[in-house]
Scaffold this active site. Structure first.
Site, mmCIF file in Angstrom:
data_model
loop_
_atom_site.group_PDB
_atom_site.id
_atom_site.type_symbol
_atom_site.label_atom_id
_atom_site.label_comp_id
_atom_site.label_asym_id
_atom_site.label_seq_id
_atom_site.Cartn_x
_atom_site.Cartn_y
_atom_site.Cartn_z
ATOM 1 C CB SER A 291 -0.956 0.001 1.196
ATOM 2 O OG SER A 291 -0.261 -0.132 2.416
ATOM 3 C CG HIS A 321 -0.639 -5.069 2.005
ATOM 4 N ND1 HIS A 321 0.163 -5.017 3.125
ATOM 5 C CD2 HIS A 321 -0.817 -3.773 1.619
ATOM 6 C CE1 HIS A 321 0.461 -3.753 3.389
ATOM 7 N NE2 HIS A 321 -0.132 -2.984 2.499
ATOM 8 C CG HIS A 367 6.736 -8.692 8.614
ATOM 9 N ND1 HIS A 367 7.704 -7.904 8.038
ATOM 10 C CD2 HIS A 367 5.609 -7.936 8.669
ATOM 11 C CE1 HIS A 367 7.180 -6.718 7.759
ATOM 12 N NE2 HIS A 367 5.922 -6.709 8.126
ATOM 13 N NE ARG A 376 3.239 -3.620 12.746
ATOM 14 C CZ ARG A 376 2.999 -3.841 11.456
ATOM 15 N NH1 ARG A 376 2.333 -2.925 10.744
ATOM 16 N NH2 ARG A 376 3.406 -4.939 10.867
ATOM 17 C CG ASP A 422 -2.077 -8.640 9.592
ATOM 18 O OD1 ASP A 422 -2.634 -7.533 9.703
ATOM 19 O OD2 ASP A 422 -1.249 -8.900 8.710
#
Length: 485
Positions: A291, A321, A367, A376, A422
């Site tokens: 993105s 993504h 990742h 995160r 995620d």
């Protein structure tokens, strides 16, 4: 006494500057050199612009960074940054350094840093809505644009500015409504962003012949307006699809993240805090992800922020993504459906192997850059331990942290077996009632605009060129490799 002398001197300079334009820089110099309190007093007395606002801060910073870039090119333009291998060309350009991205840097071992600050440091230093609360996304936007930690007053002023910009024209809603309500949420969201494009200040300025040294200013206007409008468009799409079109208006007493949660239909204090954290940590992840790179690439053609971000959203919608966020929640719910909420670690191992043996991946692990647990993920886990320690899905996610990495290491094909962002975000949103899996995708989109637009402003300020890498064919590679050997 110093203040009154400064006022007197500045008044004289200011009056003479009207007649002698060359003295305007002297007025500016005096304004910059005084302390913030004196500066504020001078501004109030003399009617000058307040240099504590975001636009003025950028205007001060840009010339310095432009000179820095010129010096870097002049002194080090021919320095090699590494070798390009065939594997890199065939492997999605992974490991290839080829982009300038000022707002954040991703380290394989320690994770993302926003202008040099880690996520825990941002949580500690950035202003919050309440004591010991999560950082306000407006504060991160300020940090990404200026490289400076803002004061609470500066963040409050920026929050107010974003609320003032958060007006969506009627034609945007009509454009979205022209789509079937069954259309994918990201299709509706991206369509709404494209409909916003008709108000682009950059497009208008470009058509009037604006000088390229000023490109950043209408880009700034578009970017802040786009960031302000996105939560309204996203919440409209959500409530159109799932809540019979019953739209909730903005609450002008709330901040950016809090208002997004409110307009979606969630007002518990913990959910407002979660959305502030969610938007902050999803905002930027350097420039190589799909993105961010898409937004940068399209904008390098001087497409305005609306066109560029719409393209970025379409990249975000891909299963590899942003859609991974949705895939994790669906997979976790499939675990519960087959094994129950209180599944043992042994049964969980069996289900993980079943997933892998069917030719699928376990979503939320691994990742492209990171080689350790995503920070995160860690900060979301800490949020869960504080606010929802007994949630069944959170307990399942915690067990997966212990079960999945050893299995992936056993396979021997994965460089990073650890959980990424995620693996956790969908479960947190689900706890507070945001149970529709695909909502996580355009919540991600609202967040990512902050990083993409902040860098886009700097792209225009630094005059970064059209992106145009060289491509080759397999025949070219084969012939080159034969000659090289």
């Amino acid at each position: 006494m110093v203040f009154h002398k400064s006022v007197s001197l500045l008044t004289k300079l200011r009056s003479r500057a009207v007649q002698q334009p060359g003295l305007r820089n002297s007025v500016r110099w005096l304004q910059v050199q005084t302390s913030s309190d004196v500066k504020k007093g001078l501004n109030e007395c003399c009617g000058l612009q307040n240099t504590d606002d975001l636009h003025s801060q950028l205007k001060e910073l840009i010339p310095e960074q432009q000179e820095r870039l010129k010096k870097l090119k002049l002194e080090h333009g021919k320095v090699q940054l590494g070798n390009i291998t065939v594997d890199m060309v065939l492997g999605g350009m992974r490991g290839m350094t080829g982009l300038l991205w000022e707002t954040s840097l991703l380290d394989p071992e320690e994770g993302i840093r926003f202008r040099g600050l880690s996520i825990p440091e941002c949580q500690k230093l950035l202003p919050a809505a309440k004591p010991d609360g999560e950082p306000l996304p407006e504060g991160l936007l300020w940090l990404l644009l200026t490289g400076k930690v803002p004061t609470k007053e500066q963040v409050d002023a920026l929050s107010k500015e974003l609320r003032n910009r958060a007006t969506v024209p009627d034609h945007v809603y009509k454009t979205i409504d022209a789509l079937p309500v069954t259309a994918h949420p990201m299709t509706q969201f991206a369509t709404g962003v494209m409909a916003l494009q008709v108000q682009s200040e950059f497009q208008k300025a470009y058509e009037k012949g604006i000088h390229k040294s000023k490109y950043w200013e209408p880009t700034y206007e578009d970017s802040l307006s786009l960031i302000a409008q996105l939560p309204i468009v996203a919440s409209y799409v959500y409530r159109r699809i799932y809540k019979n079109g019953q739209v909730i208006p903005m609450d002008h007493s709330l901040d950016y993240g809090g208002n997004f949660a409110h307009m979606l239909g969630f007002d518990s204090p913990s959910m407002l805090e979660l959305m502030r954290l969610y938007v902050t940590i999803h905002s930027d992840h350097e420039g190589g992800n799909v993105s961010a790179h898409t937004g940068h690439l399209v904008a390098s053609a001087l497409s305005d922020p609306y066109l560029s971000f719409a393209a970025a959203l379409n990249g975000l919608a891909g299963p590899l993504h942003g859609l991974a966020n949705q895939e994790v929640l669906l997979w976790i719910k499939s675990v519960v459906e087959e094994c129950g909420e209180n599944v043992s670690k042994e049964h969980l191992k069996d289900y993980v192997w079943k997933t892998l043996n069917s030719g699928k991946v376990v979503p939320g692990f691994g990742h492209g850059v990171l080689r350790k647990t995503d920070p995160r993920y860690t900060c979301q886990r800490e949020f869960a331990l504080k606010h929802l320690p007994d949630d069944p899905l959170f307990k399942l996610v915690s067990n997966l942290y212990h079960v999945v990495p050893p299995i992936l290491l056993e396979l021997g094909k994965v460089k990073n077996p650890w959980p990424n962002v995620d693996a956790h975000s969908g479960v947190l949103l689900n706890h507070y009632g945001l149970t529709e899996a695909n909502i996580t995708l355009y919540s991600f989109g609202v967040s990512r605009a902050i990083g993409i637009c902040a860098q886009l402003i700097w792209d225009r300020a630094l005059g970064l060129p059209l992106e145009r890498p060289k491509s080759v064919t397999m025949e070219w590679l084969e012939n080159y490799c034969k000659k090289a050997s």
